[in-house]
Design a protein around this motif. Structure first.
Motif, mmCIF file in Angstrom:
data_model
loop_
_atom_site.group_PDB
_atom_site.id
_atom_site.type_symbol
_atom_site.label_atom_id
_atom_site.label_comp_id
_atom_site.label_asym_id
_atom_site.label_seq_id
_atom_site.Cartn_x
_atom_site.Cartn_y
_atom_site.Cartn_z
ATOM 1 N N ILE A 146 0.817 -1.217 0.000
ATOM 2 C CA ILE A 146 0.000 0.000 0.000
ATOM 3 C C ILE A 146 0.851 1.268 0.000
ATOM 4 N N ALA A 147 2.179 1.096 0.163
ATOM 5 C CA ALA A 147 3.045 2.274 0.233
ATOM 6 C C ALA A 147 4.411 1.953 -0.344
ATOM 7 N N ALA A 148 5.058 2.989 -0.868
ATOM 8 C CA ALA A 148 6.402 2.842 -1.428
ATOM 9 C C ALA A 148 7.388 3.591 -0.533
ATOM 10 N N PRO A 149 8.235 2.861 0.219
ATOM 11 C CA PRO A 149 9.192 3.537 1.098
ATOM 12 C C PRO A 149 10.295 4.222 0.292
ATOM 13 N N VAL A 150 10.550 5.479 0.642
ATOM 14 C CA VAL A 150 11.527 6.228 -0.145
ATOM 15 C C VAL A 150 12.880 6.286 0.564
ATOM 16 N N ASN A 151 12.875 6.086 1.889
ATOM 17 C CA ASN A 151 14.143 6.239 2.617
ATOM 18 C C ASN A 151 14.055 5.602 3.994
ATOM 19 N N VAL A 152 15.178 5.642 4.705
ATOM 20 C CA VAL A 152 15.180 5.370 6.142
ATOM 21 C C VAL A 152 15.944 6.515 6.803
ATOM 22 N N HIS A 153 15.268 7.194 7.721
ATOM 23 C CA HIS A 153 15.922 8.216 8.538
ATOM 24 C C HIS A 153 16.163 7.600 9.902
ATOM 25 N N SER A 154 17.037 8.233 10.697
ATOM 26 C CA SER A 154 17.075 7.820 12.096
ATOM 27 C C SER A 154 17.212 9.038 12.986
ATOM 28 N N THR A 155 16.738 8.883 14.216
ATOM 29 C CA THR A 155 16.585 10.062 15.074
ATOM 30 C C THR A 155 17.695 10.212 16.114
ATOM 31 N N ASN A 156 18.516 9.179 16.325
ATOM 32 C CA ASN A 156 19.532 9.309 17.392
ATOM 33 C C ASN A 156 20.877 9.806 16.853
ATOM 34 N N TRP A 157 20.833 11.016 16.283
ATOM 35 C CA TRP A 157 22.046 11.662 15.763
ATOM 36 C C TRP A 157 22.276 12.993 16.491
ATOM 37 N N VAL A 158 23.549 13.415 16.507
ATOM 38 C CA VAL A 158 23.891 14.767 16.946
ATOM 39 C C VAL A 158 24.741 15.394 15.844
ATOM 40 N N MET A 211 20.458 18.094 18.169
ATOM 41 C CA MET A 211 20.114 16.675 18.290
ATOM 42 C C MET A 211 18.868 16.451 17.445
ATOM 43 N N MET A 212 19.039 15.829 16.322
ATOM 44 C CA MET A 212 17.938 15.784 15.350
ATOM 45 C C MET A 212 18.151 14.620 14.389
ATOM 46 N N GLY A 213 17.084 14.186 13.750
ATOM 47 C CA GLY A 213 17.176 13.136 12.736
ATOM 48 C C GLY A 213 18.065 13.580 11.580
ATOM 49 N N ASP A 214 18.434 12.622 10.736
ATOM 50 C CA ASP A 214 19.436 12.944 9.704
ATOM 51 C C ASP A 214 18.890 13.764 8.535
ATOM 52 N N TRP A 215 17.609 14.201 8.623
ATOM 53 C CA TRP A 215 17.165 15.212 7.664
ATOM 54 C C TRP A 215 17.941 16.510 7.894
ATOM 55 N N ALA A 216 18.481 16.693 9.126
ATOM 56 C CA ALA A 216 19.292 17.896 9.391
ATOM 57 C C ALA A 216 20.502 17.941 8.456
ATOM 58 N N LYS A 217 21.038 16.776 8.120
ATOM 59 C CA LYS A 217 22.225 16.774 7.249
ATOM 60 C C LYS A 217 21.919 17.433 5.910
ATOM 61 N N LYS A 273 18.949 14.011 0.624
ATOM 62 C CA LYS A 273 17.986 14.129 1.735
ATOM 63 C C LYS A 273 18.615 13.973 3.111
ATOM 64 N N GLY A 274 19.740 13.213 3.173
ATOM 65 C CA GLY A 274 20.355 12.968 4.485
ATOM 66 C C GLY A 274 19.979 11.604 5.034
ATOM 67 N N SER A 275 19.025 10.961 4.384
ATOM 68 C CA SER A 275 18.573 9.639 4.811
ATOM 69 C C SER A 275 19.380 8.564 4.083
ATOM 70 N N VAL A 276 19.015 7.310 4.285
ATOM 71 C CA VAL A 276 19.677 6.209 3.574
ATOM 72 C C VAL A 276 18.609 5.430 2.800
ATOM 73 N N PRO A 277 19.028 4.630 1.813
ATOM 74 C CA PRO A 277 18.040 3.957 0.969
ATOM 75 C C PRO A 277 17.119 3.001 1.724
ATOM 76 N N ALA A 278 15.921 2.859 1.174
ATOM 77 C CA ALA A 278 14.950 1.930 1.751
ATOM 78 C C ALA A 278 15.186 0.513 1.218
ATOM 79 N N ARG A 279 16.029 0.390 0.195
ATOM 80 C CA ARG A 279 16.360 -0.930 -0.362
ATOM 81 C C ARG A 279 17.717 -1.361 0.179
#
Ligand code: BGC
Length: 417
Positions: free
Chosen positions: A135-147, A264-270, A336-342
């Motif tokens: 039902i959905a197409a994942p575009v990325n994986v972000h993570s929140t435990n970054w500084v 202290m923020m997810g990697d979208w900050a990058k 984007k700062g994220s990593v691939p969903a594949r």
């Protein structure tokens, strides 16, 4: 006669043009999303251009606000009015909540043909499939435990990136003594909750899992949870007084221009650092939140396709296919700062933070230390997440002491289930 012929030919030409543009207009997607910052817009453009090359017109429907809270409010109004957008950026449990309402489209034709099952990790499939259907197409994986740390500010504070809570506090103290705002933060509940993810995780993997995933009242009400709120209160002392309501990307800008030491923020900050022309290692440093090395709290942006008229379905499938293209996954996530969903996308095009992000994710997945982010809708449904937002926000703003925050959290989470 001649004129008549001429008119007929001209009319025919106009008709042809109309039908060509008409068929193009049919191949369009209206996309509801919250990617409105500079870095996010740059990444979104990669997708937009990719689709436009395939003849799919992009109708933009942006609604700012990390975590998508405001976007989800707009979405609810659109669906209630019987006019859902064709594609919607969405996180975790929100996707499943919409699936239960029976209003989502079916991506099986493209997912099965392209073998998504084999390349999209189970942790993401949990949210991309419902009742066995995509039902959905994942575009990325972000993570929140970054500084994200300003390199010059870190050098001025001794040059060593902190690896423990005590080292973190020592660096923040030095930054304060050096006359900058040690911690750039935005006073919005979702941002505070994003920090809270990392703080809870820094007190142990088991603790994060019991409190945030299992919602175990004993963990939620524990001394450790009090310590988590104490840590949040300590972090608050390093934030400037103008933080209330500040957008996350403005907090990133404070670190980028050296006004503040870290965020202290997810990697979208990058994405913001890159957009400003900064380079990891030279201008900024990325570390896992001290005490959370080896663990990852993740979220994945997915594009959910709503049930729309037959004339729009082809464009939806084209969009879904474009999103899962390995070349696109690399190009998009680099920006984007994220990593691939594949799992089959090489890390060659990624900078050091991106390479680390991919490696950390794979290892955490392997070692059982990959957890859904509570702040980003991947640990519990929206009702629970919002209950936690409220308590964390009041505590961070000094309205609740740590002991009261713990009690409120237990009660609020129980009431939300
Ligand atoms: C999304 C990111 C986005 C961030 C800030 C998060 O919820 O997953 O893609 O960049 O919000 O807008």
């Amino acid at each position: 006669m001649r004129i008549g012929k001429f008119i007929t030919a001209a009319a025919f030409a106009t008709l042809m043009a109309a039908s060509v543009s008409g068929s193009k207009a049919q191949e369009s997607v209206e996309v509801l999303h919250w990617w409105t910052s500079g870095g996010e817009a740059a990444a979104l453009n990669v997708l937009k251009q990719n689709l436009e090359k395939q003849g799919v017109t992009w109708q933009d429907m942006p609604v700012a606000g990390g975590g998508g809270g405001d976007a989800m409010t707009v979405l609810r109004a659109r669906v209630t009015a019987g006019n859902p957008p064709t594609a919607v950026q969405m996180l975790g449990y929100d996707i499943l909540d919409w699936a239960k309402e029976g209003v989502l489209g079916d991506l099986d034709p493209v997912a099965n043909k392209e073998g998504w099952d084999k390349v999209i990790p189970a942790a993401l499939q949990k949210f991309s499939k419902y009742d066995g259907h995509w039902i959905a197409a994942p575009v990325n994986v972000h993570s929140t435990n970054w500084v994200w740390i300003n390199k010059a500010a870190l050098d001025a504070a001794g040059g060593k990136a902190p690896t423990t809570w005590d080292e973190l506090v020592a660096v923040l103290d030095k930054m304060k003594a050096n006359g900058i705002t040690p911690l750039a933060a935005g006073g919005q509940a979702w941002q505070e909750a994003t920090m809270f993810d990392a703080v809870v995780l820094s007190l142990g993997n088991d603790f994060y899992k019991s409190a945030m995933i299992d919602l175990d009242p004993a963990a939620l009400g524990s001394d450790k949870m009090k310590e988590a709120f104490d840590r949040m209160a300590k972090l608050r002392t390093y934030v400037d007084d103008n933080f209330s309501g500040r957008d996350w990307n403005l907090a990133s800008a404070m670190v980028i221009n050296g006004q503040a030491g870290m965020q202290m923020m997810g990697d979208w900050a990058k994405g913001e650092f890159l957009k400003a022309g900064q380079k990891p290692g030279n201008d900024f440093v990325c570390i896992r939140f001290p005490g959370t090395q080896g663990s990852v709290t993740f979220n994945s942006d997915q594009f959910v396709m709503f049930k729309v008229g037959a004339d729009k379905q082809n464009a939806q499938l084209k969009m879904a296919s474009a999103i899962e293209d390995p070349g696109f996954q690399s190009a998009f996530n680099v920006v984007k700062g994220s990593v691939p969903a594949r799992t089959d996308v090489p890390d060659t095009a990624f900078d050091d933070c991106g390479k680390k992000g991919m490696k950390d994710l794979a290892e955490a997945n392997q070692n059982g230390t990959l957890f859904g982010s509570m702040a980003q809708g991947h640990a519990a449904p929206a009702a629970v997440k919002n209950a936690l937002y409220d308590v964390v926000d009041r505590a961070f703003n000094g309205e609740l002491n740590s002991q009261d925050a713990v009690q409120e959290l237990v009660a609020a989470v129980a009431a939300a289930q």
